[in-house]
Write an enzyme that holds these catalytic residues in place. Structure first.
Site, PDB file in Angstrom:
ATOM      1  N   HIS A 115     -25.885  50.278  21.635  1.00 56.71           N
ATOM      2  CA  HIS A 115     -25.292  49.503  20.529  1.00 56.71           C
ATOM      3  C   HIS A 115     -26.244  48.607  19.739  1.00 56.71           C
ATOM      4  O   HIS A 115     -25.837  48.002  18.773  1.00 56.71           O
ATOM      5  CB  HIS A 115     -24.122  48.673  21.065  1.00 56.71           C
ATOM      6  CG  HIS A 115     -24.503  47.680  22.124  1.00 56.71           C
ATOM      7  ND1 HIS A 115     -23.654  46.674  22.533  1.00 56.71           N
ATOM      8  CD2 HIS A 115     -25.630  47.531  22.867  1.00 56.71           C
ATOM      9  CE1 HIS A 115     -24.257  45.967  23.482  1.00 56.71           C
ATOM     10  NE2 HIS A 115     -25.434  46.460  23.706  1.00 56.71           N
ATOM     11  N   HIS A 116     -27.494  48.491  20.196  1.00 59.01           N
ATOM     12  CA  HIS A 116     -28.423  47.623  19.453  1.00 59.01           C
ATOM     13  C   HIS A 116     -29.161  48.352  18.329  1.00 59.01           C
ATOM     14  O   HIS A 116     -29.776  47.703  17.485  1.00 59.01           O
ATOM     15  CB  HIS A 116     -29.453  46.996  20.402  1.00 59.01           C
ATOM     16  CG  HIS A 116     -28.846  46.085  21.422  1.00 59.01           C
ATOM     17  ND1 HIS A 116     -28.002  45.047  21.077  1.00 59.01           N
ATOM     18  CD2 HIS A 116     -28.948  46.057  22.781  1.00 59.01           C
ATOM     19  CE1 HIS A 116     -27.613  44.420  22.190  1.00 59.01           C
ATOM     20  NE2 HIS A 116     -28.160  45.020  23.228  1.00 59.01           N
ATOM     21  N   ALA A 117     -29.132  49.686  18.334  1.00 57.19           N
ATOM     22  CA  ALA A 117     -29.829  50.417  17.263  1.00 57.19           C
ATOM     23  C   ALA A 117     -29.038  50.282  15.969  1.00 57.19           C
ATOM     24  O   ALA A 117     -27.846  50.562  15.928  1.00 57.19           O
ATOM     25  CB  ALA A 117     -29.984  51.885  17.640  1.00 57.19           C
ATOM     26  N   ASN A 156     -24.772  44.311  18.072  1.00 54.48           N
ATOM     27  CA  ASN A 156     -25.254  44.033  16.709  1.00 54.48           C
ATOM     28  C   ASN A 156     -25.505  45.273  15.861  1.00 54.48           C
ATOM     29  O   ASN A 156     -25.225  45.279  14.664  1.00 54.48           O
ATOM     30  CB  ASN A 156     -26.513  43.147  16.763  1.00 54.48           C
ATOM     31  CG  ASN A 156     -27.633  43.759  17.588  1.00 54.48           C
ATOM     32  OD1 ASN A 156     -27.388  44.557  18.493  1.00 54.48           O
ATOM     33  ND2 ASN A 156     -28.860  43.393  17.286  1.00 54.48           N
TER      34      ASN A 156
END
Ligand SMILES: [Zn+2]
Length: 334
Positions: A115-117, A156
């Site tokens: 989920h951070h990419a 993010n």
């Protein structure tokens, strides 16, 4: 309910070499423990080009280039090893299997939830964002999607990709205090343009505990999903907020929270595709089992992973209530 599996899940992770064994041992242990308790299905791969649904071509090309010899993608914590591209294909392949079998209602893959990419940048052990690709695919087929992120870290990348969209609701509950990665996810981040009000963030203080987390599930997640009325729920079910976790354990959660997450998800009666998310070390498997017990209703397995629930400092509970009030004042549909 089905649980996806691909042997490539035990091959590697996208973190520094010192962290990779904590991941691969988690996957191996999960396979061992889940076998015979939950219906495991072999899932395949999809071509890496599918990631172009949400990502810049330059980022995918950078992954493919490093895939030949190994190396670092960002400023230092997102690694690509030889053969990583194949693992990324298997991660997305599992989610696509779930999507092609929505009649099973609940699908869970232990790997995935990177989920951070964001669109053009890898970050935080996440080269490419599998859950975002799945959400994009579903919206292209006319579905309204609720993305629920239970990882200890703010989702993010997924938030950024859908920040201006009103057909995708993103909700993230995470630890939020100075120095904790990635530093975003304040409750005032609500979305932009048409997407205003469709990004909800519940930032929790360190040592928040089960009590505050369960309040956030009840007051914010349950209400948001019921009001938004999605056709599909995509969940990032990271367990790194469990108190035994070396990276996100600061939230001080126990298996009680993870069981409740599973129960809440299954109570909506909407198709769910869950991805395993963060969790470092074999200990993570207890929390993953608690999630699967919640999702499946297999109460007979609970005794094996049951823990004493943690109380919460009153400030943590008050924070959750204040965030709920903030949403009521800012988000008309909430
Ligand atoms: Zn995490």
């Amino acid at each position: 309910m089905k649980v996806g599996w691909n042997d490539l899940f035990t091959k590697t992770f996208f973190a520094p070499p010192s962290v990779v064994p904590a991941w691969t041992s988690r996957m191996k242990k999960f396979r061992e423990v889940a076998e015979g308790k939950f219906p495991l299905v072999e899932t395949g791969k999809v071509p890496i080009s599918e990631y172009a649904k949400v990502h810049c071509l330059e980022l995918i090309e950078a992954v493919l280039e490093l895939n030949k010899r190994g190396g670092v993608l960002d400023y230092g914590d997102t690694y690509v090893y030889e053969g990583s591209a194949e693992v990324l294909e298997a991660i997305l392949g599992a989610l696509y299997y779930g999507y092609q079998h929505l009649e099973d209602k609940i699908f869970y893959s232990p790997y995935g939830g990177l989920h951070h990419a964001s669109r053009c940048e890898a970050s935080g052990f996440c080269p490419l964002n599998d859950v975002a690709v799945l959400i994009q695919k579903a919206t292209e087929e006319g579905k309204r999607v609720a993305y629920l992120d239970f990882d200890a870290h703010h989702g993010n990348g997924t938030q950024e990709i859908f920040y201006e969209r009103d057909d995708v609701l993103t909700v993230s509950i995470h630890a939020y205090f100075p120095g904790f990665y990635p530093g975003t996810g304040h409750y005032s981040e609500l979305g932009r343009g048409n997407g205003y009000g469709y990004s909800l963030n519940v930032p929790l203080p360190p040592w928040a505990g089960d009590e505050a987390y369960l309040k956030a599930l009840e007051l914010i997640v349950e209400r948001a999903v019921n009001s938004f009325e999605p056709d599909l729920i995509v969940a990032q079910m990271g367990v790194d907020g469990h108190r035994g976790d070396p990276i996100g354990g600061v939230l001080n959660l126990t298996t009680n929270t993870y069981k409740r997450i599973g129960e809440l998800l299954s109570s909506f009666g909407i198709p769910i595709i869950g991805a395993g998310g963060g969790g470092y070390g074999e200990n993570s498997v207890r929390a993953m089992m608690a999630e699967l017990i919640g999702l499946s209703g297999k109460e007979e397995l609970w005794e094996e992973v049951r823990e004493e629930p943690t109380r919460s400092p009153s400030e943590a509970i008050e924070r959750v209530i204040a965030v709920k009030r903030f949403f009521e004042s800012q988000v008309s549909w909430f």
